[in-house]
Enzyme design. Structure first.
Site, short mmCIF file in Angstrom:
data_model
loop_
_atom_site.label_atom_id
_atom_site.label_comp_id
_atom_site.label_asym_id
_atom_site.label_seq_id
_atom_site.Cartn_x
_atom_site.Cartn_y
_atom_site.Cartn_z
N LYS A 175 0.86 -1.18 0.00
CA LYS A 175 0.00 0.00 0.00
C LYS A 175 0.90 1.23 0.00
O LYS A 175 1.51 1.57 1.00
CB LYS A 175 -0.91 0.07 1.22
N GLY A 206 -4.88 3.22 -1.49
CA GLY A 206 -5.94 3.66 -0.58
C GLY A 206 -5.37 4.35 0.64
O GLY A 206 -4.17 4.61 0.74
N GLY A 208 -4.58 5.07 4.77
CA GLY A 208 -4.04 4.29 5.88
C GLY A 208 -5.11 3.65 6.74
O GLY A 208 -5.08 2.43 6.99
N PRO A 209 -6.07 4.45 7.21
CA PRO A 209 -7.06 3.85 8.12
C PRO A 209 -7.88 2.73 7.47
O PRO A 209 -8.34 1.84 8.19
CB PRO A 209 -7.95 5.06 8.47
N VAL A 211 -7.12 0.86 4.04
CA VAL A 211 -6.31 -0.20 3.42
C VAL A 211 -5.12 -0.59 4.31
O VAL A 211 -4.82 -1.78 4.48
CB VAL A 211 -5.86 0.22 2.00
N GLY A 212 -4.46 0.41 4.89
CA GLY A 212 -3.30 0.12 5.74
C GLY A 212 -3.69 -0.76 6.92
O GLY A 212 -3.03 -1.76 7.22
N GLU A 250 10.25 1.30 10.37
CA GLU A 250 11.22 2.38 10.11
C GLU A 250 10.46 3.67 10.37
O GLU A 250 9.61 4.07 9.56
CB GLU A 250 11.70 2.34 8.66
N CYS A 284 13.57 11.36 6.82
CA CYS A 284 13.50 10.79 8.18
C CYS A 284 14.83 10.92 8.90
O CYS A 284 14.89 11.15 10.09
CB CYS A 284 13.07 9.34 8.11
N GLU A 384 9.50 15.75 15.88
CA GLU A 384 9.88 15.69 14.47
C GLU A 384 9.02 16.68 13.69
O GLU A 384 7.79 16.60 13.68
CB GLU A 384 9.65 14.27 13.92
P1 NAD Z 1 2.42 8.28 7.98
O1 NAD Z 1 2.75 7.45 9.15
O2 NAD Z 1 1.35 9.28 8.11
O3 NAD Z 1 2.01 7.37 6.73
C1 NAD Z 1 2.85 6.34 6.26
C2 NAD Z 1 2.00 5.29 5.60
O4 NAD Z 1 1.14 4.72 6.58
C3 NAD Z 1 1.09 5.82 4.49
O5 NAD Z 1 1.01 4.87 3.46
C4 NAD Z 1 -0.25 5.94 5.20
O6 NAD Z 1 -1.36 5.82 4.34
C5 NAD Z 1 -0.19 4.75 6.15
N1 NAD Z 1 -1.08 4.86 7.31
C6 NAD Z 1 -1.58 5.98 7.90
N2 NAD Z 1 -2.39 5.64 8.93
C7 NAD Z 1 -2.40 4.28 8.99
C8 NAD Z 1 -3.04 3.34 9.84
N3 NAD Z 1 -3.84 3.73 10.82
N4 NAD Z 1 -2.81 2.02 9.63
C9 NAD Z 1 -2.00 1.60 8.64
N5 NAD Z 1 -1.37 2.45 7.78
C10 NAD Z 1 -1.56 3.78 7.96
O7 NAD Z 1 3.80 8.95 7.54
P2 NAD Z 1 4.05 9.94 6.32
O8 NAD Z 1 3.46 11.26 6.69
O9 NAD Z 1 3.67 9.31 5.04
O10 NAD Z 1 5.65 10.02 6.32
C11 NAD Z 1 6.34 10.81 7.21
C12 NAD Z 1 6.85 10.00 8.39
O11 NAD Z 1 7.56 8.87 7.92
C13 NAD Z 1 7.83 10.77 9.24
O12 NAD Z 1 7.58 10.50 10.60
C14 NAD Z 1 9.17 10.19 8.83
O13 NAD Z 1 10.18 10.32 9.78
C15 NAD Z 1 8.82 8.79 8.58
N6 NAD Z 1 9.80 8.15 7.70
C16 NAD Z 1 10.67 7.25 8.24
C17 NAD Z 1 11.65 6.68 7.44
C18 NAD Z 1 12.64 5.67 8.00
O14 NAD Z 1 13.31 5.01 7.21
N7 NAD Z 1 12.76 5.53 9.30
C19 NAD Z 1 11.74 7.02 6.09
C20 NAD Z 1 10.83 7.94 5.58
C21 NAD Z 1 9.85 8.50 6.39
#
Ligand code: NAD
Length: 476
Positions: A175, A206, A208-209, A211-212, A250, A284, A384
């Protein structure tokens, strides 16, 4: 392909090697430089996840039975397919998140095939089978992997999961981030063209809430690999716990760049500013806390103010632009809020600042911003921000510097600048998954991942592949 047309639109999920209509509502994709909708992506449902998981499970036995060498050769072919699509990938990422086209070509499009190649290249070095006393210890695929990825380096974040998971013999349901879904469609075409069997790699688009969460909780998914925010990582862990699934996380970061009293200040300032501002700070592993000797703070701040001027804002499709907009209006509100909070908390604004940028009012542009005299406990030093905001924090002595660097819920990356042996000694004391001494280059085979709330797994290289394996000991 122009970014104000609907050329980018994705018409369906990718399941079993073909495009399948989604059962949910389409999701608009917006160009943050213009605020215009440039495409739609399918909106998936739990039923779509069920269909993809069933296909991935059906494909598992056949794929797992192939040799690592065979899988490595297909991953190498995938890298070649992505390379032929590099310009399309770069333009898609520039359109969906506003990454400057020069960065998009070099990193957003350039890194994924490089990661695929380096992963395929270590197939012969992984201990797939090992004798330990009277035991034969074998590494097997975990099974069906659910991958959930963020928008900041959309294809690269997928590839750091896809290549090792495939090499280890797993099948996948991905996803991608709803904010930046466009490269997942290009990837699906590349996977098919590389000859990777149908059903091995599937994409369900889709939110996160919906499909994720369906992927994280699905009984047919054996492992969830997630890159994104710490808050969502915690939610995924809870959902996956019901079936005691393997979870690799991650997550976020607030990494420190520690400048010792024997450091080359110009080097430290140049390298730290680069990681803090590249991709509009949406990285990140960005070094967003620069921890400096109090006696050198004024000098370092002067250098930073000058270097920040070189990070000129501009239209991301212009090759000369170094900093584009943030990835969305929501990101703008968040980052702008933190800059206002930094001022309210009493930090000294060195350069940048809040508000819309004159001449760029229609996009999600924010100025690269540097604060000095930042209290280590302030919100801008602890949370962050995920934008181009660098906090300079002064320290009294080296103990104080190490204490401040480790005073974080995160521990993803970091840096130390100083005489090499001195810097190495301090690097050993930092509670973080990676540390670069004096701006050492990126190593695609070095394990990458977090201490503390930055995560619990490792990507890249041998450890990144082993993450996607189960271990069986057979006594003879
Ligand atoms: P996010 O956590 O909002 O979303 C990441 C993914 O998770 C998206 O595909 C989103 O649709 C999905 N998601 C959202 N809610 C969900 C849920 N309840 N259940 C399952 N999936 C869900 O993060 P973002 O805004 O896309 O990215 C920024 C964040 O990612 C920052 O905190 C950044 O530090 C982190 N990041 C970490 C790394 C690493 O390698 N450690 C790399 C890049 C980004």
């Amino acid at each position: 392909m122009s970014d104000n047309s609907t050329d980018f639109t994705i018409t369906g999920h990718w399941i079993n090697g073909r495009t399948v209509p989604a059962t949910g509502q389409p999701i608009p994709v917006t160009n943050p430089a213009t605020g215009l909708v440039i495409a739609t992506a399918p909106g998936g449902t739990p039923a779509d996840v069920d269909a993809a998981v069933a296909v991935a499970r059906a494909a598992l036995a056949g794929w797992a039975a192939t040799t690592p060498q065979h899988r490595a050769s297909l991953i190498t072919d995938l890298a070649a397919q992505l390379t032929t699509r590099a310009e399309e990938i770069a333009r898609a990422v520039t359109a969906e998140i506003g990454a400057p086209i020069s960065l998009a070509r070099a990193a957003q499009a350039g890194l994924p095939p490089m990661v695929a190649m380096t992963t395929a290249g270590i197939a012969g070095e992984i201990a797939w089978e090992k004798e330990i006393g009277n035991s034969l210890v074998v590494r097997e695929p975990v099974g069906v992997v659910g991958a959930i990825t963020p928008w900041n380096f959309p294809l690269q974040q997928i590839m750091t999961k896809l290549a090792p998971a495939l090499l280890a013999g797993n099948t996948l349901v991905l996803k991608p981030a709803e904010l930046a879904p466009l490269t997942a469609g290009i990837l699906a075409a590349a996977v098919a063209a590389a000859g990777i069997p149908d059903g091995v790699f599937n994409v369900v688009y889709g939110t996160g809430p919906i499909v994720g969460e369906a992927i994280a909780a699905h009984p047919g998914v054996d492992m969830v690999t997630f890159t994104g925010s710490t808050a969502v990582g915690k939610r995924i862990s809870v959902l996956a716990a019901e079936k005691v699934k393997r979870v690799a996380l991650e997550l976020g970061g607030k990494s420190a760049s520690v400048v010792l009293d024997d450091a080359d200040l110009e080097l430290a300032v140049g390298k730290t500013a680069e990681t803090a501002f590249v991709n509009s700070g949406q990285v990140c592993g960005a070094w967003t806390r620069m921890i400096v000797p109090v006696s050198r703070q004024a000098e370092i701040t002067r250098l930073l103010a000058a270097v920040a001027q070189e990070f000129t804002l501009g239209d991301p499709s212009d090759e000369a632009t170094r900093v584009g907009p943030l990835a969305s209006e929501r990101q703008w509100q968040r980052v702008n809020g933190y800059i206002e909070r930094g001022i309210a908390e009493g930090a000294t604004l060195v350069t940048g600042g809040p508000g819309r940028v004159p001449g760029f009012e229609t996009g999600a542009y924010i100025r690269p911003t540097v604060f000095a005299d930042v209290d280590p406990g302030a919100a801008i030093a602890q949370e962050e921000i995920f934008g181009p905001v660098l906090c300079v924090i002064p320290y009294e002595d080296e103990e104080d510097a190490v204490r401040i660097a480790n005073d974080s819920i995160y521990g993803l990356t970091g840096a130390v600048f100083g005489e090499p042996e001195h810097a190495l000694a301090v690097a050993r004391r930092l509670q973080t998954g990676q540390v670069d001494v004096n701006g050492a280059p990126f190593n695609p085979l070095a394990p990458f991942g977090g201490y503390k709330q930055s995560g619990n797994g490792r990507e890249f290289g041998h450890l990144g592949v082993e993450e996607f394996t189960e271990v069986k000991a057979i006594q003879r």
